[in-house]
Each structure stands twice: as structure tokens, then as C-alpha cells.
Write an enzyme that holds these catalytic residues in place. Structure first.
Site, PDB file in Angstrom:
ATOM      1  N   GLU A 100       0.811  -1.208   0.000  1.00  0.00           N
ATOM      2  CA  GLU A 100       0.000   0.000   0.000  1.00  0.00           C
ATOM      3  C   GLU A 100       0.848   1.264   0.000  1.00  0.00           C
ATOM      4  OE1 GLU A 100      -2.119  -1.283   3.465  1.00  0.00           O
ATOM      5  OE2 GLU A 100      -1.073   0.203   4.654  1.00  0.00           O
ATOM      6  N   CYS A 113       3.573   8.349   0.294  1.00  0.00           N
ATOM      7  CA  CYS A 113       4.206   7.503   1.298  1.00  0.00           C
ATOM      8  C   CYS A 113       4.308   6.106   0.683  1.00  0.00           C
ATOM      9  CB  CYS A 113       3.316   7.512   2.544  1.00  0.00           C
ATOM     10  SG  CYS A 113       3.790   6.320   3.776  1.00  0.00           S
ATOM     11  N   CYS A 120       6.998  -6.852   7.133  1.00  0.00           N
ATOM     12  CA  CYS A 120       8.208  -6.344   7.779  1.00  0.00           C
ATOM     13  C   CYS A 120       8.682  -7.366   8.809  1.00  0.00           C
ATOM     14  CB  CYS A 120       7.930  -5.010   8.469  1.00  0.00           C
ATOM     15  SG  CYS A 120       9.414  -4.252   9.178  1.00  0.00           S
ATOM     16  N   CYS A 124       7.491  -4.827  15.250  1.00  0.00           N
ATOM     17  CA  CYS A 124       7.075  -3.849  16.266  1.00  0.00           C
ATOM     18  C   CYS A 124       5.641  -4.158  16.683  1.00  0.00           C
ATOM     19  CB  CYS A 124       7.208  -2.425  15.736  1.00  0.00           C
ATOM     20  SG  CYS A 124       8.877  -2.046  15.177  1.00  0.00           S
ATOM     21  N   CYS A 127       2.428  -2.121  15.389  1.00  0.00           N
ATOM     22  CA  CYS A 127       2.367  -1.838  13.952  1.00  0.00           C
ATOM     23  C   CYS A 127       1.695  -2.985  13.196  1.00  0.00           C
ATOM     24  CB  CYS A 127       3.795  -1.617  13.453  1.00  0.00           C
ATOM     25  SG  CYS A 127       3.933  -1.530  11.665  1.00  0.00           S
ATOM     26  N   CYS A 343       0.179   2.242   9.067  1.00  0.00           N
ATOM     27  CA  CYS A 343       1.025   1.283   8.373  1.00  0.00           C
ATOM     28  C   CYS A 343       0.462  -0.144   8.318  1.00  0.00           C
ATOM     29  CB  CYS A 343       2.297   1.347   9.195  1.00  0.00           C
ATOM     30  SG  CYS A 343       3.684   0.446   8.760  1.00  0.00           S
TER      31      CYS A 343
HETATM   32  N1  SAH Z   1       9.938   0.822   9.160  1.00  0.00           N
HETATM   33  C1  SAH Z   1      10.105   2.213   9.178  1.00  0.00           C
HETATM   34  C2  SAH Z   1       9.149   2.936   8.235  1.00  0.00           C
HETATM   35  C3  SAH Z   1       7.736   2.444   8.179  1.00  0.00           C
HETATM   36  S1  SAH Z   1       6.782   2.692   9.644  1.00  0.00           S
HETATM   37  C4  SAH Z   1       9.989   2.748  10.583  1.00  0.00           C
HETATM   38  O1  SAH Z   1       9.614   1.993  11.479  1.00  0.00           O
HETATM   39  O2  SAH Z   1      10.338   3.913  10.779  1.00  0.00           O
HETATM   40  C5  SAH Z   1       6.516   4.457   9.558  1.00  0.00           C
HETATM   41  C6  SAH Z   1       6.110   5.085  10.864  1.00  0.00           C
HETATM   42  O3  SAH Z   1       4.791   4.619  11.235  1.00  0.00           O
HETATM   43  C7  SAH Z   1       7.037   4.741  12.043  1.00  0.00           C
HETATM   44  O4  SAH Z   1       7.444   5.922  12.703  1.00  0.00           O
HETATM   45  C8  SAH Z   1       6.145   3.910  12.943  1.00  0.00           C
HETATM   46  O5  SAH Z   1       6.537   4.095  14.302  1.00  0.00           O
HETATM   47  C9  SAH Z   1       4.762   4.460  12.631  1.00  0.00           C
HETATM   48  N2  SAH Z   1       3.636   3.561  12.965  1.00  0.00           N
HETATM   49  C10 SAH Z   1       3.563   2.227  12.804  1.00  0.00           C
HETATM   50  N3  SAH Z   1       2.372   1.768  13.239  1.00  0.00           N
HETATM   51  C11 SAH Z   1       1.683   2.831  13.704  1.00  0.00           C
HETATM   52  C12 SAH Z   1       0.398   2.994  14.287  1.00  0.00           C
HETATM   53  N4  SAH Z   1      -0.431   1.973  14.482  1.00  0.00           N
HETATM   54  N5  SAH Z   1       0.010   4.254  14.633  1.00  0.00           N
HETATM   55  C13 SAH Z   1       0.823   5.307  14.407  1.00  0.00           C
HETATM   56  N6  SAH Z   1       2.043   5.212  13.866  1.00  0.00           N
HETATM   57  C14 SAH Z   1       2.480   3.982  13.505  1.00  0.00           C
HETATM   58 FE1  SF4 Z   2       8.450  -2.542  10.447  1.00  0.00          FE
HETATM   59 FE2  SF4 Z   2       6.241  -1.375  11.350  1.00  0.00          FE
HETATM   60 FE3  SF4 Z   2       8.390  -1.573  12.923  1.00  0.00          FE
HETATM   61 FE4  SF4 Z   2       8.412   0.115  10.814  1.00  0.00          FE
HETATM   62  S1  SF4 Z   2       7.097   0.250  12.611  1.00  0.00           S
HETATM   63  S2  SF4 Z   2      10.019  -1.340  11.445  1.00  0.00           S
HETATM   64  S3  SF4 Z   2       7.168  -1.072   9.368  1.00  0.00           S
HETATM   65  S4  SF4 Z   2       7.200  -3.286  12.125  1.00  0.00           S
END
Ligand code: SAH
Ligand code: SF4
Length: 361
Positions: A100, A113, A120, A124, A127, A343
Site C-alpha cells: 500500500e 508515502c 516487515c 514492532c 504496527c 502502516c
Molecule cells: N519501518 C520504518 C518505516 C515504516 S513505519 C519505521 O519503522 O520507521 C513508519 C512510521 O509509522 C514509524 O514511525 C512507525 O513508528 C509508525 N507507525 C507504525 N504503526 C503505527 C500505528 N499503528 N500508529 C501510528 N504510527 C504507527
Molecule cells: Fe516494520 Fe512497522 Fe516496525 Fe516500521 S514500525 S520497522 S514497518 S514493524
């Protein structure tokens, strides 16, 4: 009968560097300068088939058609935010996997974006992409495909000005293809975007940040910090056991000094997890001495997660404490909270179902 090569045996003209394309062109018996012509068709005129490349001889075009192809991303879902300013696209790639991208329009700025991986591996806990697990890296071509497909949707009315690598995946874990994509986006032969208008967001892969620093690119860097103690960060982001906060900030600081720019710290605010007054004070301390700016992102709630978004007054209180003496970007509720823009969420919702074109209610 001559066997038709399958798509996977063919060469994708998109995503090749000028040098790579030149060597194919020479191998195909054409002068080197044809590479530049092909690139111009691909990235400036945005054609989707070789038959449209009319300044190439018919013979060369049929050779290209037999041995090469141009990848493309197929839109399978679009979701428009209530304010009409953000559209989330779900794309299907050549092998059927889905990624996406989000388009955000704000005055003169048109930001896309993009995703860098399918899923991934970083896991995390807050996420949606992290919960999905890792499927595969995207190629540079597939990263570019997201941009060109969105520009096609814009129908010449607007052009993309900014790119953020904040979609699905960890861009620095797909380093070589990321770099190739950035270079093709910035190149005069490619999409002619400014590196200064690109931002790579990372979970904090320290050796990769240091490598990225040495590339000397003009792109921006964002570090997803998301906690002020190693204990909490490890709970949210397992990578913290390998690269704890001080190491990630040290690498981010080195990048900022070398690049002579501010690194962006991203901090997703999660209720009763990382949103206390003590957290805000610790964050202020972590930021001192670091050339940085802060993006506070109120958590977007996801399925199968006990995490919640803090109440508005708590978010504001946090912002005020950190802002004392620091630059903190105004809190932006990620566009399209109403379209499940966090994300990885769209793919989770639509799965592999057919075309969905909807305006969020
Ligand atoms: N993997 C990279 C880029 C993709 S995630 C990273 O982690 O930076 C992009 C951003 O989305 C990151 O700052 C992450 O902390 C945030 N993110 C992920 N899941 C989220 C959620 N449920 N609500 C708000 N921000 C989120
Ligand atoms: Fe991967 Fe989501 Fe963590 Fe970014 S925030 S590194 S996309 S698991």
C-alpha cells in the site's frame, strides 16, 4: 516454434540504472544512447509498453517486446479520507502480492508515502505491518511503480513533489534496492525529484544508518524512537535489544552532523505506555544536543492490539513539555485515521478481495 520467454525470464526495463540499461542495449545490438531514449519514455513520458516508444526502430521495439517488459502496479483498492486530502492505495504487484501507498495533498505539496517491503521482519508490537510478518523485499522498480501508478491516477493534474519511505517495511533492511530507487527518483534520466524532498524512516538499524550517512545523499532521515527507556522501547520494538536508544541516537546524530540537517525523531504516543510526564521530560533530555525535530504521532489503533491512543489533553500536555526549548512539529493526526491509514492496515482489511473504491464513512 520459438518459445516465448515468461515474464520472469524477461528483463524489467524499469528500475535499471543508466549503466545497466546501456549494457543491455549494447547486447541487443543498438547504440548506447538508446538507453537514454528508453529511460525518457519510461520516466518522463511514462509509457507502459515498448510499442509506444516510437523513436525506436520497429525491429528494436519487437526485440524489446520479446526480451523485456515494463512493470506496473495495479490499483485494487482506493480509500479516500473524509477531508478528501489523503487517498490510500492498495496495489497488486506482478507476482500477486499486495502493498500500500498513501497520497497526501497539501497546498503545493503532493506527498506519496511508499512501501519498501511486503510486510516487515522487525515485529514492532504496535504496527499492523509488523504483525503481518515478512514476505519479501520490493525491487527498486516496484518502489517506483507505486509513484508512477499514483501519478497516473492524478491524471496530469498534479505531480508528486515529496516521497516518504514510511509505508510497509523497513527501508534500510532493503538497502540496495532503496538506494537504487532513490537514485532513479532523483536522476535527470529518472523521475527528476529532489533528494531533499525524500525522507527515509527507519526503525534504527545502526550499521545501515552509518552506511546511509556515508552515501552523502541529500535525503532526510527519520528515526522511529517511540520510547524514552530501553525497557519500553524493547517491549514495543524488539530491534532495541540489538540497537538500544543511545546507539540509535548516536548514529542519527552522526548523520545529522555529516548531512548538516536535522534528523526527525518520530514518536508514536500510546496511552499509558510512553505518554507520561516523565517520558516527556526524558524525551526532552534525549533531544538536547541532537540536531533534531520531533514528530509526535498519536497512535492509530489497530486490530488485535490492546494499545490505545492517549486522550487529546494528554497528547497536548506531552507536546508542551517536550516543546519547551525544542522544535516540535504540530501534532498531525496521521491523515486518514478514518481510512485506517496506519502502516499495513489497509491490506489487513481488504486481504485479497476484489476492487474496493470507497469513501470512508
Ligand atoms: N519501518 C520504518 C518505516 C515504516 S513505519 C519505521 O519503522 O520507521 C513508519 C512510521 O509509522 C514509524 O514511525 C512507525 O513508528 C509508525 N507507525 C507504525 N504503526 C503505527 C500505528 N499503528 N500508529 C501510528 N504510527 C504507527
Ligand atoms: Fe516494520 Fe512497522 Fe516496525 Fe516500521 S514500525 S520497522 S514497518 S514493524
Amino acid at each position: 516454434m520459438i518459445k516465448q520467454p515468461s515474464l520472469t525470464e524477461k528483463i524489467n526495463l524499469k528500475g535499471l540504472t543508466r549503466t545497466e540499461l546501456e549494457s543491455f542495449v549494447v547486447e541487443w545490438g543498438e547504440p548506447k544512447y538508446r538507453a537514454q531514449q528508453v529511460m525518457s519514455w519510461l520516466y518522463h513520458k511514462r509509457v507502459t509498453g515498448v510499442e509506444a516508444m516510437t523513436n525506436l526502430s520497429k525491429g528494436f521495439r519487437s526485440k524489446l517486446a520479446a526480451e523485456a517488459y515494463i512493470s506496473d502496479a495495479r490499483v485494487i483498492a482506493r480509500t479516500i479520507s473524509d477531508d478528501n486530502l489523503a487517498i490510500k492505495y492498495l496495489f497488486e504487484l506482478t507476482d500477486g502480492v499486495q502493498v500500500e501507498s498513501v497520497l497526501m495533498c497539501e497546498r503545493d505539496r503532493v506527498t506519496v508515502c511508499v512501501s519498501s517491503q511486503v510486510g516487515c521482519a522487525m515485529g514492532c508490537d504496535f504496527c499492523a505491518t509488523g504483525k503481518m510478518g515478512f514476505f519479501r523485499n520490493l525491487t527498486a522498480a516496484e518502489i517506483l511503480d507505486q509513484l508512477t501508478a499514483i501519478e497516473r491516477e492524478l491524471d496530469g493534474k498534479k505531480a508528486v513533489t515529496n516521497v516518504v519511505f514510511m509505508g510497509m517495511g523497513e527501508p534500510l533492511a532493503n538497502y540496495d534496492e532503496l538506494l537504487k530507487a532513490i537514485r532513479l527518483m532523483a536522476s535527470p534520466d529518472g523521475l527528476r525529484l529532489s533528494e531533499k524532498r525524500m525522507t527515509v524512516s527507519t526503525v534504527g538499524l545502526v550499521p545501515r544508518i552509518r552506511q546511509f550517512t556515508r552515501e552523502g545523499l541529500k535525503c532526510n532521515l527519520a528515526l522511529s524512537l517511540n520510547a524514552t527507556t530501553d525497557e519500553v522501547r524493547t517491549r514495543l520494538m524488539p530491534i532495541n535489544t540489538r540497537y538500544p536508544i543511545d546507539e540509535a541516537l548516536d548514529a542519527a546524530g552522526e548523520w545529522a552532523r555529516m548531512a548538516k540537517r536535522k534528523v526527525t525523531l518520530e514518536y508514536v504516543l500510546i496511552r499509558n505506555v510512553n505518554d507520561s510526564i516523565a517520558d516527556a521530560k526524558r524525551l526532552r533530555k534525549l533531544m538536547s544536543g541532537l540536531p533534531c525535530k520531533l514528530n509526535l504521532i498519536p497512535f492509530n489503533e489497530i486490530e488485535d492490539s490492546e494499545f490505545r491512543r492517549p486522550e487529546l489533553d494528554r497528547i497536548e500536555r506531552f507536546r508542551q513539555i517536550v516543546a519547551d526549548g525544542h522544535y516540535v512539529a504540530p501534532i498531525r493526526f496521521s491523515r486518514g485515521t478514518d481510512i485506517a491509514a496506519a502502516c499495513g492496515q489497509l491490506r489487513t482489511i481488504y486481504g485479497t478481495q476484489g476492487i474496493v473504491i470507497s469513501k470512508a464513512s
